[in-house]
Scaffold this active site. Sequence first.
Site, PDB file in Angstrom:
ATOM      1  N   HIS A 181       0.831  -1.202   0.000  1.00  0.00           N
ATOM      2  CA  HIS A 181       0.000   0.000   0.000  1.00  0.00           C
ATOM      3  C   HIS A 181       0.865   1.251   0.000  1.00  0.00           C
ATOM      4  CE1 HIS A 181      -2.797   3.118   1.250  1.00  0.00           C
ATOM      5  NE2 HIS A 181      -3.729   2.353   0.719  1.00  0.00           N
ATOM      6  N   GLU A 211       1.046   4.154  -2.783  1.00  0.00           N
ATOM      7  CA  GLU A 211       0.923   5.529  -2.301  1.00  0.00           C
ATOM      8  C   GLU A 211       2.200   6.135  -1.751  1.00  0.00           C
ATOM      9  OE1 GLU A 211      -2.592   5.916   0.099  1.00  0.00           O
ATOM     10  OE2 GLU A 211      -3.856   5.273  -1.565  1.00  0.00           O
ATOM     11  N   HIS A 243      -7.423  -1.325  -4.740  1.00  0.00           N
ATOM     12  CA  HIS A 243      -6.088  -0.961  -5.247  1.00  0.00           C
ATOM     13  C   HIS A 243      -5.609  -1.975  -6.288  1.00  0.00           C
ATOM     14  CE1 HIS A 243      -5.324   2.492  -2.801  1.00  0.00           C
ATOM     15  NE2 HIS A 243      -5.550   1.847  -1.683  1.00  0.00           N
TER      16      HIS A 243
HETATM   17 CO    CO Z   1      -5.598   2.844   0.074  1.00  0.00          CO
END
Ligand code: CO
Length: 297
Positions: A181, A211, A243
């Site tokens: 993530h 991210e 995602h």
């Molecule tokens: Co997220």
Amino acid sequence: MRFTAGRAIMRAVLPCLLGLALALPAFAGEHKSAAPKHGILLVAFGTSVPEATPAIEALKRDAEAAFPGVPVRLAYSSHIIRDKIEKEGIRKNSPAQALADMAAEGFTDVSVQSLQTIPGREYTDVKATAELFAHMPKGIRHVSVGRPLLFLPEDIAAAAKAILPVLPKHARGEAVILMGHGTEHPANAAYSALQLELWKHDKSVFVCTVESKPAIEDIIPQLKAGHFRTAYLVPFMSVAGDHAHNDMAGPEKDSWASRLSAAGITPKPVFVGLGSRPTVARLWMDHLREADKALGL
Ligand code: CO
């Protein structure tokens, strides 16, 4: 004179002491009567992708199998996800709500397992929330929180060992990119620690984040230099949710699949979350077992 006074005092005090002595077992009994009630709370980030929900439910069943007879509850830590699915008629508790319910139902000893990969904000929030319940009047007597997947150095080694054998078989010229993530939290460094551990065993496995750093554009030059023509894309998250379907494999120009294609590398997305990989799910259960042992029941 003093002696007699002492005796008089003793005569006056003795019945009180006796009374107290008689009363004590009653007090002790009352304390004991709050028999330990053992429970488990699993906390997932949550998912709004219906196909990803069974993976979370499966982890709950894993915990139930590991702790026969112990009630296992599930909470979603993401407010956004909870709000989103509530509009579709699915209600999930927040960690605080789940713990409040457990306190109200008389649970005295609760172990909480965060189904996070790294000890970032989601994990530290769950830990802080859980520990507050142990300090609350009429809260839960003992709360123990299990660590996420990548926490101690040995966890990182164990995670690498658990994931490597279950990755797609890749020939020369084929890479595997794990999609973490990523976060602004310093715990983002855990992904780099995992990368180093993976490279000890396999130089064609890469770790990137959606991210944060490393991002996909950080490794594309490396993939090109290594003459990789194909890249398997594998979620390194508890579920293959939004995602995975959008940022990793979606049709948008900035998805990983599109960026790799543009760089002449064929993307091959794999829609399996970590929670659906028994070798990895077992690690979360091991952490839960350790946390639960710390309750000292
Ligand atoms: Co997220």
